[in-house]
Design an enzyme around this catalytic site. Structure first.
Site, PDB file in Angstrom:
ATOM      1  N   GLY A  31       0.808  -1.214   0.000  1.00 23.14           N
ATOM      2  CA  GLY A  31       0.000   0.000   0.000  1.00 23.14           C
ATOM      3  C   GLY A  31       0.841   1.263   0.000  1.00 23.14           C
ATOM      4  CB  CYS A  51      -0.822   0.266  12.433  1.00 27.62           C
ATOM      5  SG  CYS A  51      -0.513  -1.511  12.399  1.00 27.62           S
TER       6      CYS A  51
END
Length: 396
Positions: free
Chosen positions: A211, A329
């Site tokens: 991504g 994250c």
């Protein structure tokens, strides 16, 4: 389906998810997709309602309550009107027996609760919107919005679109043609902070499904060299397909294997190195609510060591004057600020680039969403998933 029948269907699904968690089976989203696919009689509104009930119960209870019924009763304790659907009607759940109703459980595992004292955990368990990144190699944000007929610009990323409620993006021609990619705005901002420019040599050391590699290739305008590395061959295979769909031709993939001497051979060879490190994923709970109970306290210790090792390896790759970007994250300081501070003590040649400076140099609009020196995003404060990023520059 009646509302009560939807509740009973959610209970059945939750039983499957609980069993899978106990046996290290598939994740909740995989189970839900397979279960719904086998029940064509359920209409789109039924499917959405059942899915929402399941995810709300998982967000509240984790994966391992006593049963699906216990999880749904816990949800009923905090959702008005839900308990009334335990009415014994055809295809619905049986009535609540005396003493059976469950209270809502704690929102995080006991071992994690003190580590998240600074976090609004309830916001981590709310439903997330769908964020997209527009691929400027093929289109622009205005054209993508017209093609989708939905969405609004994200507040921080100049390439982001937010869809709330979400839609089936993969069925859209704009997705199939590579105009858009599913990517949380926070993840987009991390890729932007790399400040990958045309002609640079850039490494994405934990690329996964690529991504951020895709976003960096877009920023590089397909000029220069971009290397997507990962330890998983299936993830890299998926990355290659995404790169092709997006029209990226300046990137290649590299599978990292035990004993790989690739990093030593490429020492000092990159202008930018992104380390999107493996972590507990606490910042993504609203998208992966079942992840709360899949990480044990012992896993955190192992992850901290792995992050340290990856950082030390990555430091070798950065040329003098180049930058190492460390990201997670996670919302745990142990994986974020404290990990970076320990790295800087071990590697005095590196110094932090203040967020305000890195933000401006990357061409991001306006002011940073949080004070420096690091970027620390959260659902409660910024509407993104929970992300951390530090930009570290190697001295000349």
């Amino acid at each position: 389906m009646t509302p009560a029948a939807r509740v009973e269907a959610a209970i059945q699904l939750l039983d499957l998810i609980i069993a899978a968690a106990r046996d290290q089976g598939p994740a909740a989203d995989t189970i839900i997709a397979g279960w719904l696919k086998a029940r064509r009689y359920a209409g789109s509104q039924d499917r959405r309602a059942i899915r929402d009930l399941v995810y709300d119960a998982v967000r509240l209870c984790g994966e391992r309550p006593a049963s699906g019924r216990a999880a749904m009763l816990a949800l009923a304790a905090v959702r008005p009107g839900l308990a009334d659907l335990f009415d014994g009607s055809q295809h619905g759940p049986s009535p609540v027996a005396a003493g059976e109703a469950a209270a809502a459980p704690g929102l995080a595992p006991d071992w994690l609760t003190p580590l998240l004292a600074h976090v609004d955990i309830a916001a981590l368990l709310a439903r997330a919107p769908l964020d997209l990144r527009v691929n400027r190699l093929k289109t622009d944000r205005a054209a993508a919005m017209r093609a989708l007929g939905a969405g609004e610009p994200t507040p921080f990323s100049s390439d982001g679109l937010r869809l709330d409620p979400p839609v089936a993006v993969e069925a859209q021609p704009a997705f199939r043609d590579g105009w858009i990619e599913v990517q949380d705005e926070g993840s987009q901002l991390i890729a932007a902070l790399v400040d990958a420019r045309p002609g640079m040599r850039v490494a994405d050391l934990c690329a996964g499904a690529a991504g951020k590699t895709l976003a960096m290739a877009m920023a590089m305008q397909n000029k220069g060299k971009l290397l997507a590395c990962d330890v998983s061959a299936p993830r890299l295979a998926g990355a290659a397909k995404r790169l092709a769909r997006a029209g990226v031709d300046n990137a290649e993939t590299h599978l990292l294997v035990p004993g790989d001497r690739w990093a030593k051979r490429r020492a000092g060879g990159f202008d930018r190195v992104l380390v999107d490190a493996p972590c507990t994923g606490t910042g993504t709970w609203r998208r992966n609510p079942d992840a709360r109970t899949r990480t044990a306290e012992t896993d955190l210790a192992e992850l901290l060591m792995k992050q340290r090792e990856i950082l030390d390896t990555s430091a070798q790759l950065v040329r003098p004057g180049g930058r190492l970007i460390y990201a997670t994250c996670s919302l745990l300081p142990e994986e974020d600020e404290l990990q970076v501070e320990a790295f800087l003590e071990r590697h005095p040649a590196f110094r932090p680039v203040p967020l305000e400076r890195a933000w401006a140099e990357a061409g991001l609009p306006g002011a940073p969403p949080c004070p420096g020196p690091w970027m620390a995003l959260s659902p409660a404060a910024h509407g993104t998933d929970g992300f951390f990023a530090a930009v570290l520059e190697r001295g000349a």
